[in-house]
Design an enzyme around this catalytic site. Structure first.
Site, PDB file in Angstrom:
ATOM      1  N   HIS A   1      52.529  -1.263 -39.734  1.00  0.00           N
ATOM      2  CA  HIS A   1      51.450  -1.336 -38.555  1.00  0.00           C
ATOM      3  C   HIS A   1      51.755  -2.008 -37.466  1.00  0.00           C
ATOM      4  O   HIS A   1      51.005  -2.091 -36.497  1.00  0.00           O
ATOM      5  CB  HIS A   1      50.103  -1.607 -39.388  1.00  0.00           C
ATOM      6  CG  HIS A   1      49.687  -0.421 -40.363  1.00  0.00           C
ATOM      7  ND1 HIS A   1      49.407   0.766 -39.841  1.00  0.00           N
ATOM      8  CD2 HIS A   1      49.531  -0.600 -41.649  1.00  0.00           C
ATOM      9  CE1 HIS A   1      49.072   1.610 -40.876  1.00  0.00           C
ATOM     10  NE2 HIS A   1      49.335   0.799 -42.048  1.00  0.00           N
TER      11      HIS A   1
ATOM     12  N   ASP B   1      71.294  -3.548 -44.306  1.00  0.00           N
ATOM     13  CA  ASP B   1      72.390  -3.834 -43.443  1.00  0.00           C
ATOM     14  C   ASP B   1      72.205  -4.979 -42.470  1.00  0.00           C
ATOM     15  O   ASP B   1      72.847  -5.999 -42.450  1.00  0.00           O
ATOM     16  CB  ASP B   1      73.136  -2.807 -42.882  1.00  0.00           C
ATOM     17  CG  ASP B   1      73.926  -1.900 -43.625  1.00  0.00           C
ATOM     18  OD1 ASP B   1      74.100  -2.287 -44.730  1.00  0.00           O
ATOM     19  OD2 ASP B   1      74.642  -0.955 -43.134  1.00  0.00           O
TER      20      ASP B   1
ATOM     21  N   GLU C   1      48.589   3.794 -53.158  1.00  0.00           N
ATOM     22  CA  GLU C   1      47.617   3.378 -52.296  1.00  0.00           C
ATOM     23  C   GLU C   1      46.617   4.811 -52.030  1.00  0.00           C
ATOM     24  O   GLU C   1      45.893   4.937 -51.263  1.00  0.00           O
ATOM     25  CB  GLU C   1      48.042   2.807 -51.120  1.00  0.00           C
ATOM     26  CG  GLU C   1      49.234   3.396 -50.388  1.00  0.00           C
ATOM     27  CD  GLU C   1      49.726   2.658 -49.276  1.00  0.00           C
ATOM     28  OE1 GLU C   1      49.042   1.695 -48.818  1.00  0.00           O
ATOM     29  OE2 GLU C   1      50.700   2.858 -48.570  1.00  0.00           O
TER      30      GLU C   1
ATOM     31  N   ASP D   1      43.981   1.577 -47.537  1.00  0.00           N
ATOM     32  CA  ASP D   1      44.457   2.932 -47.880  1.00  0.00           C
ATOM     33  C   ASP D   1      43.865   3.412 -49.070  1.00  0.00           C
ATOM     34  O   ASP D   1      43.331   4.829 -48.970  1.00  0.00           O
ATOM     35  CB  ASP D   1      45.876   3.169 -47.934  1.00  0.00           C
ATOM     36  CG  ASP D   1      46.414   3.034 -46.536  1.00  0.00           C
ATOM     37  OD1 ASP D   1      45.966   3.659 -45.604  1.00  0.00           O
ATOM     38  OD2 ASP D   1      47.402   2.187 -46.274  1.00  0.00           O
TER      39      ASP D   1
HETATM   40  O1  LIG Z   1      46.344  -0.210 -47.994  1.00  0.00           O
HETATM   41  C1  LIG Z   1      46.584  -1.459 -47.568  1.00  0.00           C
HETATM   42  O2  LIG Z   1      45.601  -2.184 -47.760  1.00  0.00           O
HETATM   43  C2  LIG Z   1      47.790  -1.749 -47.072  1.00  0.00           C
HETATM   44  O3  LIG Z   1      48.630  -0.939 -47.403  1.00  0.00           O
HETATM   45  C3  LIG Z   1      47.940  -3.159 -46.472  1.00  0.00           C
HETATM   46  C4  LIG Z   1      47.437  -2.891 -44.924  1.00  0.00           C
HETATM   47  O4  LIG Z   1      48.286  -2.078 -44.356  1.00  0.00           O
HETATM   48  C5  LIG Z   1      47.284  -4.245 -44.093  1.00  0.00           C
HETATM   49  O5  LIG Z   1      48.104  -4.085 -42.905  1.00  0.00           O
HETATM   50  C6  LIG Z   1      46.092  -4.642 -43.803  1.00  0.00           C
HETATM   51  O6  LIG Z   1      45.205  -3.780 -43.339  1.00  0.00           O
END
Ligand SMILES: O=C(O)C(=O)C[C@H](O)[C@@H](O)CO
Length: 261
Positions: free
Chosen positions: A48, A87, A152, A178
Protein backbone atom coordinates in the site's frame (compact mmCIF):
# COMPACT_ATOMS: atom_id res chain seq x y z
CA UNK A 1 30.63 -18.42 5.76
CA UNK A 2 26.84 -18.99 5.89
CA UNK A 3 23.97 -16.58 5.22
CA UNK A 4 23.39 -14.15 8.09
CA UNK A 5 21.15 -15.38 10.88
CA UNK A 6 17.58 -14.12 10.55
CA UNK A 7 17.12 -12.82 14.10
CA UNK A 8 13.37 -12.27 13.63
CA UNK A 9 12.89 -15.87 12.54
CA UNK A 10 15.06 -17.18 15.39
CA UNK A 11 13.22 -15.10 17.99
CA UNK A 12 9.79 -16.19 16.74
CA UNK A 13 10.81 -19.84 16.65
CA UNK A 14 11.89 -19.49 20.30
CA UNK A 15 8.39 -18.20 21.04
CA UNK A 16 9.50 -14.63 21.72
CA UNK A 17 7.17 -11.70 21.22
CA UNK A 18 8.24 -9.42 18.36
CA UNK A 19 6.79 -5.91 18.43
CA UNK A 20 6.78 -4.02 15.16
CA UNK A 21 5.72 -0.98 13.22
CA UNK A 22 4.47 -0.51 9.69
CA UNK A 23 6.82 1.59 7.56
CA UNK A 24 4.79 3.21 4.81
CA UNK A 25 6.73 6.41 4.17
CA UNK A 26 8.50 4.71 1.26
CA UNK A 27 11.70 6.58 2.04
CA UNK A 28 15.01 5.26 3.38
CA UNK A 29 15.80 8.40 5.39
CA UNK A 30 12.51 8.12 7.27
CA UNK A 31 12.95 4.34 7.64
CA UNK A 32 16.33 5.02 9.20
CA UNK A 33 14.70 7.33 11.75
CA UNK A 34 12.06 4.70 12.54
CA UNK A 35 14.81 2.12 12.91
CA UNK A 36 16.16 4.07 15.89
CA UNK A 37 12.89 3.62 17.80
CA UNK A 38 13.60 0.17 19.20
CA UNK A 39 11.00 -1.98 17.43
CA UNK A 40 11.91 -5.63 16.91
CA UNK A 41 10.69 -5.57 13.30
CA UNK A 42 9.65 -3.04 10.72
CA UNK A 43 7.28 -3.80 7.88
CA UNK A 44 8.45 -2.20 4.63
CA UNK A 45 5.14 -1.97 2.86
CA UNK A 46 5.25 -2.73 -0.85
CA UNK A 47 1.50 -3.35 -0.95
CA UNK A 48 0.00 0.00 0.00
CA UNK A 49 2.99 2.38 0.05
CA UNK A 50 4.51 3.79 -3.16
CA UNK A 51 7.59 1.56 -3.14
CA UNK A 52 9.54 -0.09 -5.91
CA UNK A 53 12.40 -2.58 -5.76
CA UNK A 54 15.03 0.10 -5.21
CA UNK A 55 13.17 1.96 -2.46
CA UNK A 56 12.47 -1.36 -0.75
CA UNK A 57 16.15 -2.35 -0.98
CA UNK A 58 17.32 0.98 0.41
CA UNK A 59 14.96 0.70 3.36
CA UNK A 60 16.01 -2.91 3.98
CA UNK A 61 19.63 -1.72 3.99
CA UNK A 62 19.16 1.01 6.61
CA UNK A 63 16.97 -1.19 8.81
CA UNK A 64 19.53 -4.02 8.66
CA UNK A 65 22.08 -1.57 10.02
CA UNK A 66 19.90 -1.12 13.13
CA UNK A 67 18.61 -3.39 15.89
CA UNK A 68 15.28 -3.81 14.05
CA UNK A 69 14.61 -6.47 11.45
CA UNK A 70 13.07 -5.62 8.04
CA UNK A 71 10.07 -7.60 6.85
CA UNK A 72 9.09 -6.81 3.25
CA UNK A 73 5.46 -6.98 2.23
CA UNK A 74 5.04 -7.44 -1.50
CA UNK A 75 1.88 -6.34 -3.33
CA UNK A 76 1.25 -9.90 -4.50
CA UNK A 77 2.98 -13.27 -4.19
CA UNK A 78 4.60 -13.48 -7.61
CA UNK A 79 7.64 -15.77 -7.79
CA UNK A 80 9.66 -13.22 -9.77
CA UNK A 81 8.97 -10.43 -7.27
CA UNK A 82 9.92 -12.67 -4.37
CA UNK A 83 13.19 -13.56 -6.13
CA UNK A 84 14.00 -9.88 -6.60
CA UNK A 85 13.47 -8.84 -2.97
CA UNK A 86 15.34 -11.88 -1.66
CA UNK A 87 18.25 -11.08 -3.98
CA UNK A 88 18.09 -7.49 -2.75
CA UNK A 89 18.80 -8.84 0.73
CA UNK A 90 15.42 -9.21 2.41
CA UNK A 91 15.25 -12.35 4.53
CA UNK A 92 11.66 -12.01 5.73
CA UNK A 93 8.68 -11.50 3.47
CA UNK A 94 4.96 -11.19 4.03
CA UNK A 95 2.55 -12.00 1.21
CA UNK A 96 -1.02 -10.63 1.17
CA UNK A 97 -4.28 -12.35 0.38
CA UNK A 98 -3.43 -16.03 0.66
CA UNK A 99 -6.56 -18.14 0.39
CA UNK A 100 -5.42 -21.71 -0.25
CA UNK A 101 -2.77 -24.28 0.60
CA UNK A 102 -1.87 -24.42 -3.09
CA UNK A 103 -1.07 -20.70 -3.06
CA UNK A 104 0.95 -21.15 0.15
CA UNK A 105 2.86 -24.06 -1.42
CA UNK A 106 3.73 -21.89 -4.45
CA UNK A 107 5.09 -19.24 -2.09
CA UNK A 108 7.07 -21.86 -0.19
CA UNK A 109 8.66 -22.95 -3.46
CA UNK A 110 9.41 -19.35 -4.41
CA UNK A 111 11.52 -18.73 -1.30
CA UNK A 112 13.67 -21.86 -1.70
CA UNK A 113 16.35 -22.91 -4.12
CA UNK A 114 16.05 -26.20 -6.01
CA UNK A 115 15.49 -29.00 -5.28
CA UNK A 116 13.00 -27.77 -2.66
CA UNK A 117 11.90 -24.73 -4.60
CA UNK A 118 12.16 -22.62 -7.70
CA UNK A 119 14.10 -19.54 -6.57
CA UNK A 120 16.25 -18.45 -9.49
CA UNK A 121 19.98 -18.66 -8.91
CA UNK A 122 21.65 -15.29 -9.36
CA UNK A 123 22.82 -14.41 -5.88
CA UNK A 124 26.42 -14.27 -7.03
CA UNK A 125 25.77 -10.77 -8.33
CA UNK A 126 23.25 -9.81 -5.69
CA UNK A 127 23.27 -7.96 -2.40
CA UNK A 128 21.88 -11.05 -0.62
CA UNK A 129 25.23 -12.87 -0.96
CA UNK A 130 27.19 -9.67 -0.33
CA UNK A 131 28.07 -9.85 -4.01
CA UNK A 132 29.63 -13.31 -3.67
CA UNK A 133 31.20 -12.36 -0.34
CA UNK A 134 29.23 -15.11 1.45
CA UNK A 135 30.71 -18.29 -0.07
CA UNK A 136 28.08 -20.63 1.42
CA UNK A 137 25.09 -18.42 0.59
CA UNK A 138 23.36 -20.82 -1.79
CA UNK A 139 23.59 -23.75 0.62
CA UNK A 140 22.44 -21.79 3.67
CA UNK A 141 20.06 -19.10 2.39
CA UNK A 142 16.81 -21.11 2.52
CA UNK A 143 17.09 -21.79 6.24
CA UNK A 144 17.27 -18.07 7.04
CA UNK A 145 14.25 -17.00 5.00
CA UNK A 146 11.09 -16.28 6.97
CA UNK A 147 7.86 -16.66 5.02
CA UNK A 148 4.72 -15.05 6.34
CA UNK A 149 1.34 -15.17 4.64
CA UNK A 150 -1.67 -12.97 5.20
CA UNK A 151 -5.03 -14.56 5.77
CA UNK A 152 -7.56 -11.77 5.47
CA UNK A 153 -10.74 -13.04 3.85
CA UNK A 154 -13.46 -15.54 4.76
CA UNK A 155 -12.06 -17.83 2.04
CA UNK A 156 -8.61 -17.59 3.62
CA UNK A 157 -9.98 -18.39 7.06
CA UNK A 158 -11.88 -21.36 5.63
CA UNK A 159 -8.58 -22.66 4.22
CA UNK A 160 -6.54 -21.77 7.33
CA UNK A 161 -5.99 -25.34 8.54
CA UNK A 162 -4.77 -26.37 5.07
CA UNK A 163 -2.49 -23.33 4.87
CA UNK A 164 -1.10 -24.17 8.32
CA UNK A 165 -0.25 -27.63 6.98
CA UNK A 166 2.28 -26.13 4.54
CA UNK A 167 5.53 -26.80 6.33
CA UNK A 168 7.57 -23.94 4.95
CA UNK A 169 5.07 -21.27 6.02
CA UNK A 170 6.59 -19.73 9.16
CA UNK A 171 3.95 -17.22 10.15
CA UNK A 172 0.38 -16.22 9.40
CA UNK A 173 -0.73 -12.59 9.71
CA UNK A 174 -4.43 -11.98 10.10
CA UNK A 175 -5.33 -8.75 8.27
CA UNK A 176 -8.04 -6.94 10.23
CA UNK A 177 -8.84 -4.27 7.62
CA UNK A 178 -9.29 -6.63 4.70
CA UNK A 179 -11.11 -9.23 6.78
CA UNK A 180 -13.57 -6.62 8.05
CA UNK A 181 -14.12 -5.42 4.47
CA UNK A 182 -14.63 -8.95 3.20
CA UNK A 183 -17.21 -9.51 5.93
CA UNK A 184 -19.15 -6.41 4.90
CA UNK A 185 -17.69 -3.99 7.45
CA UNK A 186 -15.47 -1.83 5.24
CA UNK A 187 -13.40 0.61 7.31
CA UNK A 188 -14.65 -0.68 10.67
CA UNK A 189 -12.34 -2.08 13.33
CA UNK A 190 -14.77 -2.42 16.19
CA UNK A 191 -17.02 -5.24 15.05
CA UNK A 192 -17.19 -8.06 17.58
CA UNK A 193 -17.96 -10.66 14.89
CA UNK A 194 -14.71 -9.76 13.07
CA UNK A 195 -12.61 -9.55 16.21
CA UNK A 196 -13.87 -12.94 17.39
CA UNK A 197 -12.76 -14.51 14.10
CA UNK A 198 -9.36 -12.81 14.37
CA UNK A 199 -8.81 -14.12 17.90
CA UNK A 200 -9.93 -17.61 16.94
CA UNK A 201 -7.54 -17.59 13.97
CA UNK A 202 -4.62 -16.39 16.09
CA UNK A 203 -5.21 -19.24 18.51
CA UNK A 204 -5.37 -21.81 15.71
CA UNK A 205 -2.17 -20.50 14.15
CA UNK A 206 -0.36 -20.69 17.50
CA UNK A 207 -1.71 -24.20 18.15
CA UNK A 208 -0.30 -25.31 14.77
CA UNK A 209 3.15 -24.19 15.86
CA UNK A 210 3.33 -21.20 13.50
CA UNK A 211 3.84 -17.56 14.45
CA UNK A 212 0.56 -15.62 14.53
CA UNK A 213 0.70 -11.94 13.57
CA UNK A 214 -1.53 -8.89 13.70
CA UNK A 215 -1.53 -5.12 13.12
CA UNK A 216 -3.62 -3.01 15.44
CA UNK A 217 -3.08 0.49 16.76
CA UNK A 218 -5.61 -0.14 19.54
CA UNK A 219 -3.54 -1.01 22.65
CA UNK A 220 -6.39 -2.91 24.31
CA UNK A 221 -7.01 -5.06 21.23
CA UNK A 222 -3.25 -5.60 20.80
CA UNK A 223 -3.14 -6.97 24.36
CA UNK A 224 -6.16 -9.19 23.65
CA UNK A 225 -4.46 -10.50 20.49
CA UNK A 226 -1.30 -11.18 22.45
CA UNK A 227 -3.28 -13.21 24.97
CA UNK A 228 -4.85 -15.13 22.05
CA UNK A 229 -1.36 -16.11 20.90
CA UNK A 230 -0.16 -13.29 18.60
CA UNK A 231 3.63 -13.34 18.45
CA UNK A 232 4.51 -10.69 15.85
CA UNK A 233 2.44 -7.69 16.70
CA UNK A 234 2.59 -4.37 14.84
CA UNK A 235 1.22 -1.57 16.98
CA UNK A 236 2.09 1.50 14.95
CA UNK A 237 1.89 2.87 11.42
CA UNK A 238 4.51 5.55 10.76
CA UNK A 239 2.35 7.42 8.24
CA UNK A 240 -0.69 7.81 10.47
CA UNK A 241 1.48 8.57 13.50
CA UNK A 242 3.22 11.38 11.62
CA UNK A 243 0.01 12.67 10.04
CA UNK A 244 -1.69 12.89 13.43
CA UNK A 245 1.31 14.49 15.14
CA UNK A 246 1.95 17.11 12.49
CA UNK A 247 -1.73 18.07 12.27
CA UNK A 248 -1.93 18.35 16.04
CA UNK A 249 1.22 20.48 16.08
CA UNK A 250 -0.20 22.83 13.48
CA UNK A 251 -3.47 23.18 15.37
CA UNK A 252 -1.70 23.75 18.68
CA UNK A 253 0.45 26.46 17.10
CA UNK A 254 -2.62 28.10 15.61
CA UNK A 255 -4.47 27.98 18.95
CA UNK A 256 -1.44 29.31 20.81
CA UNK A 257 -0.74 32.23 18.51
CA UNK A 258 -4.22 33.19 17.32
CA UNK A 259 -4.96 35.78 20.02
CA UNK A 260 -1.48 37.21 20.45
CA UNK A 261 -1.75 40.27 18.19
O1 LIG B 1 -5.94 -6.21 6.27
C1 LIG B 1 -5.13 -5.56 6.97
O2 LIG B 1 -5.43 -5.03 8.05
C2 LIG B 1 -3.78 -5.44 6.46
O3 LIG B 1 -3.41 -6.17 5.58
C3 LIG B 1 -2.92 -4.34 6.97
C4 LIG B 1 -3.22 -3.09 6.20
O4 LIG B 1 -2.88 -3.29 4.86
C5 LIG B 1 -2.45 -1.91 6.73
O5 LIG B 1 -1.82 -1.26 5.70
C6 LIG B 1 -3.27 -0.91 7.46
O6 LIG B 1 -4.45 -0.56 6.81
Amino acid sequence: MPAAENRFKSALSRGQLQIGSWVGMADPYLAEITATAGFDWLLVDGEHAPNDLRTIMEQVRVIQASDSHPVVRLPVGETWMIKQVLDAGAQSILIPLVESAEQARDLARAVQYPPNGVRGVGAALARSSRFSGIPDYLATADAQIWLGVQVETRAGLAALDDILGVGRVDGVFVGPADLAADMGYLGRYDVAEVNDLILDALGRIAAAGKAPGILTTDPAFAATCRRAGARFVATTIDVTLYAQAIRQAAQQSRDNLADQT
